[in-house]
Design a protein around this motif. Structure first.
Motif, PDB file in Angstrom:
ATOM      1  N   GLU A  29      -4.547   3.345  -0.801  1.00  0.00           N
ATOM      2  CA  GLU A  29      -4.759   2.321  -1.824  1.00  0.00           C
ATOM      3  C   GLU A  29      -3.858   1.141  -1.503  1.00  0.00           C
ATOM      4  N   TYR A  30      -4.402  -0.061  -1.650  1.00  0.00           N
ATOM      5  CA  TYR A  30      -3.620  -1.249  -1.323  1.00  0.00           C
ATOM      6  C   TYR A  30      -3.987  -2.384  -2.259  1.00  0.00           C
TER       7      TYR A  30
ATOM      8  N   PHE B 214      -1.902   4.431   3.473  1.00  0.00           N
ATOM      9  CA  PHE B 214      -2.877   3.352   3.462  1.00  0.00           C
ATOM     10  C   PHE B 214      -4.183   3.796   2.798  1.00  0.00           C
TER      11      PHE B 214
ATOM     12  N   ALA C 276       0.842  -1.193   0.000  1.00  0.00           N
ATOM     13  CA  ALA C 276       0.000   0.000   0.000  1.00  0.00           C
ATOM     14  C   ALA C 276       0.877   1.243   0.000  1.00  0.00           C
TER      15      ALA C 276
END
Length: 170
Positions: free
Chosen positions: A156-157, A154, A150
């Motif tokens: 987008e992962y 945190f 990510a």
């Protein structure tokens, strides 16, 4: 004559020296308590690292044996994400942090939480990742998987392997 005898006595004492006392010390050379480290970009605080105890080693690696807490801030100064771990380590050569034990990441703006037993943070690449089992809790679902990467906030992962999704869990 007295000088020669004294020199012989000094050399003979040196042979009796315990060689184990001459081994290199590999423990920490500095111990700090209640530390706060701020990282800034363009005079704006972007991260704040806090730990109750920090051990520094000669190779410039650092250990946080009593836990580590990292705060990530938006450009406007808003706290966006936190990372907490039972133990932390910093590898100076690779500019890489590692959290172990009960590792928790929380994105406060998206109400997302991540749990794992190990997590790496690469400040140079602004990424967090792990190869271990991960649980991500979102407002409408829980995702379990193994391996995850990510952005450091945190937002987008991606999982390496998703093992389960529970919708509308919370």
């Amino acid at each position: 004559m007295g000088v020669v005898m004294l020199a012989g006595t000094l050399f003979s004492c040196r042979e009796d020296l315990d060689k184990s006392q001459l081994e290199n010390y590999e423990g920490p050379y500095r111990i700090s308590h209640n530390i706060e480290l701020l990282h800034s970009d363009s005079a704006l605080v972007r991260t704040k690292l806090m730990a109750a105890k920090q051990l520094e080693y000669l190779n410039q690696d650092t250990e946080f044996p009593e836990g580590i807490l990292i705060h990530f801030f938006e450009k406007d100064g808003t706290l966006s994400t936190t990372i907490r771990a039972d133990r932390g380590y910093y590898d100076r050569k690779n500019n890489l942090y590692r959290g172990e034990g009960d590792v928790q990441v929380e994105n406060l703006q998206k109400d997302q939480k991540l749990s794992s037993e190990e997590l790496f943070w690469d400040p140079g690449k602004e990424k967090i990742y792990t190869e271990k089992f991960v649980t991500v809790e979102e407002p409408d679902r829980i995702i379990n998987g193994t391996g995850m990467e990510a952005d450091e906030a945190f937002n987008e992962y991606t999982f390496t392997k998703v093992t389960g999704i529970i919708d509308n869990a919370l």
